[in-house]
Each structure stands twice: as structure tokens, then as C-alpha cells.
Design an enzyme around this catalytic site. Structure first.
Site, PDB file in Angstrom:
ATOM      1  N   TYR A 142       0.864  -1.183   0.000  1.00 43.54           N
ATOM      2  CA  TYR A 142       0.000   0.000   0.000  1.00 43.54           C
ATOM      3  C   TYR A 142       0.897   1.228   0.000  1.00 43.54           C
ATOM      4  O   TYR A 142       1.851   1.299   0.776  1.00 43.54           O
ATOM      5  CB  TYR A 142      -0.881   0.000   1.245  1.00 43.54           C
ATOM      6  CG  TYR A 142      -1.760   1.233   1.398  1.00 43.54           C
ATOM      7  CD1 TYR A 142      -1.490   2.186   2.383  1.00 43.54           C
ATOM      8  CD2 TYR A 142      -2.868   1.442   0.576  1.00 43.54           C
ATOM      9  CE1 TYR A 142      -2.294   3.312   2.535  1.00 43.54           C
ATOM     10  CE2 TYR A 142      -3.672   2.565   0.731  1.00 43.54           C
ATOM     11  CZ  TYR A 142      -3.382   3.487   1.715  1.00 43.54           C
ATOM     12  OH  TYR A 142      -4.174   4.616   1.858  1.00 43.54           O
ATOM     13  N   ASP A 237       9.504   2.860  -0.785  1.00 42.25           N
ATOM     14  CA  ASP A 237       8.475   3.572  -0.025  1.00 42.25           C
ATOM     15  C   ASP A 237       8.760   3.307   1.459  1.00 42.25           C
ATOM     16  O   ASP A 237       8.393   2.258   1.993  1.00 42.25           O
ATOM     17  CB  ASP A 237       7.077   3.087  -0.422  1.00 42.25           C
ATOM     18  CG  ASP A 237       6.006   3.808   0.382  1.00 42.25           C
ATOM     19  OD1 ASP A 237       4.810   3.607   0.093  1.00 42.25           O
ATOM     20  OD2 ASP A 237       6.367   4.553   1.319  1.00 42.25           O
ATOM     21  N   LYS A 265       5.010   9.752   8.521  1.00 49.44           N
ATOM     22  CA  LYS A 265       4.952   9.204   9.877  1.00 49.44           C
ATOM     23  C   LYS A 265       6.046   9.721  10.815  1.00 49.44           C
ATOM     24  O   LYS A 265       5.946  10.839  11.326  1.00 49.44           O
ATOM     25  CB  LYS A 265       4.921   7.675   9.795  1.00 49.44           C
ATOM     26  CG  LYS A 265       3.688   7.147   9.011  1.00 49.44           C
ATOM     27  CD  LYS A 265       3.651   5.646   8.949  1.00 49.44           C
ATOM     28  CE  LYS A 265       2.651   5.154   7.936  1.00 49.44           C
ATOM     29  NZ  LYS A 265       1.254   5.104   8.416  1.00 49.44           N
TER      30      LYS A 265
HETATM   31  P1  KE4 Z   1      -0.520   8.493   4.434  1.00 48.36           P
HETATM   32  O1  KE4 Z   1      -1.080   9.208   3.191  1.00 48.36           O
HETATM   33  O2  KE4 Z   1      -1.583   7.678   5.153  1.00 48.36           O
HETATM   34  O3  KE4 Z   1       0.241   9.436   5.353  1.00 48.36           O
HETATM   35  O4  KE4 Z   1       0.593   7.452   3.920  1.00 48.36           O
HETATM   36  C1  KE4 Z   1       0.248   6.493   2.963  1.00 48.36           C
HETATM   37  C2  KE4 Z   1       1.224   5.336   3.062  1.00 48.36           C
HETATM   38  C3  KE4 Z   1       2.215   5.231   2.103  1.00 48.36           C
HETATM   39  N1  KE4 Z   1       3.118   4.240   2.148  1.00 48.36           N
HETATM   40  C4  KE4 Z   1       3.089   3.316   3.137  1.00 48.36           C
HETATM   41  C5  KE4 Z   1       4.111   2.222   3.146  1.00 48.36           C
HETATM   42  C6  KE4 Z   1       2.099   3.377   4.144  1.00 48.36           C
HETATM   43  O5  KE4 Z   1       2.064   2.434   5.113  1.00 48.36           O
HETATM   44  C7  KE4 Z   1       1.147   4.405   4.109  1.00 48.36           C
HETATM   45  C8  KE4 Z   1       0.024   4.521   5.124  1.00 48.36           C
HETATM   46  N2  KE4 Z   1      -0.026   3.514   6.121  1.00 48.36           N
HETATM   47  C9  KE4 Z   1      -1.326   3.206   6.671  1.00 48.36           C
HETATM   48  C10 KE4 Z   1      -1.143   2.099   7.717  1.00 48.36           C
HETATM   49  N3  KE4 Z   1      -1.087   0.837   7.114  1.00 48.36           N
HETATM   50  C11 KE4 Z   1      -2.004   4.415   7.242  1.00 48.36           C
HETATM   51  C12 KE4 Z   1      -3.206   4.124   8.101  1.00 48.36           C
HETATM   52  C13 KE4 Z   1      -4.451   4.687   7.480  1.00 48.36           C
HETATM   53  O6  KE4 Z   1      -4.637   4.588   6.249  1.00 48.36           O
HETATM   54  O7  KE4 Z   1      -5.276   5.196   8.271  1.00 48.36           O
END
Ligand code: KE4
Length: 425
Positions: A142, A237, A265
Site C-alpha cells: 500500500y 516507499d 509518519k
Molecule cells: P498516508 O497518506 O496515510 O500518510 O501514507 C500512505 C502510506 C504510504 N506508504 C506506506 C508504506 C504506508 O504504510 C502508508 C500509510 N499507512 C497506513 C497504515 N497501514 C495508514 C493508516 C491509514 O490509512 O489510516
């Protein structure tokens, strides 16, 4: 009715699903989401006063634990100078210098406001640099919710059982090719089919959105070799792994060089921050220097920079934090593995450093297909057992556990006993 239930009822009237991010809805674990009122150290407290040992840590940012006093003071001080200027600031320069001076292969970095934005921008930079259109991602990984990446994604998409997403035109995903995580031949076949057409391969260097799936030996190095051979940009990523596996992230941890790296994060310490960076020759294609456009009203926000700078400075100046965190992870997940083996339970424990997860399946989990053999209703029972005992886990089988510097070995030992009692049924 609890306060969480009452608030969630109100939320559902005015917010889709009552949440601002799907995985928070507790949908796959059949519970009412707990409305969190505060968090300190390794604990969160909900609106009804229930206290939980937290293994989500805001999905990764809270590597030091919640409400670190140094981070809090830095944010308060920054607020006193004003919240946002829409202009260049000292703190952005300091943040960029800190990242570029510490992480290999990052000559330049651009701040954005989320991991999604970081990935979307890195993909655009790679396409602008190579003049190619296609990208390769891995099933179960993801990378945020930008259109082109919502193809067989992990995290909430996987949890919700949405193989792709409505509202994404075929035109946005026709150039997104899917490969199998930990299977280099699946990538090689794509390059053989499109030898001059692939702009980038994007990978979570440790899969953490299908549950935790570490790379098998040679996988990341193999991607490096293929990208070099075919002139494609290798994008790590590191929104989760960045500054978590160590200060140099997955590149340092595995000794593999990416061309672009995305962050989120931890670099914001809980404030909305993302970033992408890498080789100067690629990053200098980004506006206003180059033709790849990307922008953001709050990018590099001074308060968010203050939070991130405070957290990263602690991590840089106290590298022993990583040693203890990774050792703690090895001991904790190793103990979990022992417990499930002793119980003869159909459970796999995967981990990498402070990241880990328990898959409720008898099959070793090495990719999206094997992750999907997990018994999600059994996970739901486990989740409820732990939550009722004050342990807050990811409300989905397909997410990670995040240990922090604030989790003590004594607290973790108590968690192990709770898992042991659950496994005894
Ligand atoms: P954000 O747009 O949520 O800040 O980041 C997206 C993203 C991109 N790349 C990786 C490897 C990620 O894990 C994420 C977002 N992680 C999720 C948790 N699995 C965020 C939790 C959520 O969607 O509420």
C-alpha cells in the site's frame, strides 16, 4: 451506552463510516471504535477512561512513545512564532539538511503533507525523469490512496476487501503493473515485456500493509539490479520503515541503494508530514527548477517541521534507542513465535526490527496470496480478547504492530501471557 459508542453514533451521521480513515472504523473486527481522548508514553486513554497499551502508535509515527516531552516543547515553542507562513523557513532547511546528511542516496528532499502525497510525487518525478509511463508495484503493498497506486493495494483496501477502488478510471491504472512480492521473476517478466517502458518500481522494503512481510534474501538487491539494467527508477516507499529500522532506514538496514525514497509518519512525529527525496539528477527535475510540477500550501509547515526535527534529532543523537528497540522486537516477536509453536496454533509470526504481526494461518506468509489465507474471524476474536484486556492492536489482520521506545519489557511480558492464555483457548 459508552461515550465512545455515543460519539461514534454521532460521527456516523456526519463523517463517512464515522471515521477519517477507513481502517479506524474497526469494521473487520466487529467492534465500536474506541474514541481516544489522550495518549502518553506507550498508553492511550479513551473517552470512557479505559487505558490501553498501544501497539498502533498512530500507525508508526510514535517511535518514542506518545507525547514525548521534547517533541511537545518544540511544538509549543514553534506555535508561539505562528502556525504557517506559506513562505520559506529556517526549519525546512534544517529538516532537509538533517535528512540529506544522514540518509544514503538522498541528495535533495521535498516536504509534502502525507505519505500519499510523497509517493504520488515520487512517481511523477520518476516518470518525468525517465520519460516513461509504466510503474511496477507489488500486490499487497500500500502506497497511499492516489489513483494510480490503488491497484491490489494493502492496508485498508485489503481489509475492506476492495480489490481496487471505485472512482478510479481505467486510464489512471492502465500503466500500473502488479508483481508478486518476494518473487523477482514476476518483475523480470514485466521488464522483458516492457524493456523501455517502465519508469519506476516502487516497493515497501518491508511489506507492512498486508501484515508484516519481510523481503526474502536477495529480493531487494534483485530489484536494484533489474532497475539498473533497464534504466528504471527504484523507489523505496519508506513511509513506515524510514527512521524506524534505523536512522538510515531500509537502505541502511538491508544495504541496498534506492534512487528515490518516500517518507512520512516518524519524520512528522505525529504531525502531518511526508517527504520524497533522492538523487540530485532526479530531484532537480522537480518544479520550480525542472518541469515536474508539485506543490502544497502547508508543505514544510513550521510547526510540523519543529515536531519532526525534535524527534529525528533525538533518534540521531541517541542511536542506542534503535539498538534497544530492535533487540526488544527480536525478543518480543521471538517469544510470540515460541508461544504459538508450543500451543500448536495455526499462527505465523513475521517481524523485522520493531515491526511485527501474527497471521492466523498455518501457511508461512511471504506475499499477498499467502497473507490472504489468514482466518480474519480468528484474528477478530484475538483482537477482542486483547482489547478487553487493555491491549490496543491494529483493528485488522493486514496491518503491523509497532513497538516504541516507551514499551517496557515488563509490559511486553504481560502481553505475552495474555497471548498465551488466548492460545490455550
Ligand atoms: P498516508 O497518506 O496515510 O500518510 O501514507 C500512505 C502510506 C504510504 N506508504 C506506506 C508504506 C504506508 O504504510 C502508508 C500509510 N499507512 C497506513 C497504515 N497501514 C495508514 C493508516 C491509514 O490509512 O489510516
Amino acid at each position: 451506552m459508552t461515550k465512545s459508542e455515543e460519539l461514534f453514533q454521532r460521527a456516523c451521521k456526519v463523517i463517512p463510516g464515522g471515521v477519517n480513515s477507513p481502517v479506524r472504523a474497526f469494521g473487520s473486527v466487529g467492534q465500536t471504535p474506541r474514541m481516544i481522548a489522550s495518549a502518553h508514553g506507550a498508553y492511550m486513554t479513551d473517552e470512557d477512561g479505559n487505558r490501553y497499551l498501544d501497539f498502533v502508535g498512530s500507525w508508526g509515527p510514535m517511535i518514542l512513545g506518545h507525547d514525548d516531552p521534547t517533541v511537545r516543547e518544540a511544538v509549543i515553542a514553534a506555535c508561539a512564532d505562528g502556525l504557517s507562513f506559506g513562505a520559506a523557513t529556517r526549519r525546512e532547511v534544517e529538516m532537509a539538511e538533517l535528512i540529506c546528511s544522514s540518509v544514503p542516496n538522498v541528495d535533495m528532499v521535498r516536504m509534502v503533507n502525507s505519505g500519499t502525497e510523497a509517493v504520488m510525487s515520487a512517481i511523477r518525478a520518476a516518470r518525468g525523469f525517465t520519460g516513461r509511463d509504466k510503474i511496477v508495484k507489488f500486490m499487497g503493498c500500500y502506497h497511499g490512496h492516489s489513483d494510480a497506486l490503488l491497484v491490489q493495494a494493502g492496508s485498508g483496501v485489503m481489509t475492506a476487501g476492495i480489490p481496487d477502488s471505485a472512482g478510479v478510471p481505467q486510464g489512471c491504472t492502465k500503466d500500473t503493473l502488479s508483481a508478486v512480492y518476494n518473487d523477482l521473476s514476476s518483475v523480470e517478466r514485466l521488464f522483458e515485456e516492457f524493456p523501455d517502458g517502465i519508469a519506476a518500481v516502487i516497493v515497501e522494503p518491508v511489506g507492512a500493509n498486508m501484515g508484516v512481510v519481510p523481503p526474502v534474501k536477495g529480493f531487494l538487491q534483485g530489484l536494484r539490479s533489474l532497475c539498473t539494467k533497464y534504466g528504471a527508477v527504484l523507489i523505496f516507499d519508506e513511509v513506515i520503515t524510514g527512521f524506524r529500522l534505523g536512522f538510515t532506514g531500509a537502505q541502511g538496514y538491508f544495504g541496498v541503494d534506492a534512487d528515490l525514497v518516500t517518507y512520512g509518519k516518524i519524520i512528522g512525529a505525529g504531525m502531518p508530514v511526508g517527504a520524497y527525496g533522492g538523487k540530485r539528477e532526479i530531484m532537480e527535475r522537480v518544479a520550480p527548477v525542472g518541469p515536474v510540477y508539485q506543490a502544497g500550501t502547508l508543505s514544510g509547515n513550521p510547526v510540523a517541521m519543529a515536531a519532526g526535527l525534535a524527534q529525528l534529532t533525538i533518534l540521531k543523537e541517541q542511536p542506542e534507542i534503535y539498538d534497544e528497540l530492535n533487540k526488544k522486537g527480536q525478543w518480543f516477536y521471538g517469544s510470540l513465535k515460541q508461544i504459538v509453536e508450543e500451543a500448536g496454533a495455526a499462527v505465523q509470526v513475521n517481524s523485522c526490527g520493531s515491526l511485527g504481526c501474527m497471521f492466523f494461518t498455518a501457511e508461512p506468509v511471504v506475499d499477498y496470496a499467502s497473507a490472504k489465507t489468514s482466518d480474519t474471524s480468528r484474528y477478530s476474536e484475538y483482537f477482542s480478547h486483547m482489547l478487553s484486556n487493555g491491549i490496543y492492536l491494529a483493528p485488522s489482520q493486514f496491518e503491523a504492530m509497532f513497538l516504541s521506545a516507551a514499551h517496557t519489557r515488563e509490559e511486553l511480558a504481560d502481553v505475552l501471557e495474555l497471548v498465551r492464555s488466548f492460545m490455550r483457548g
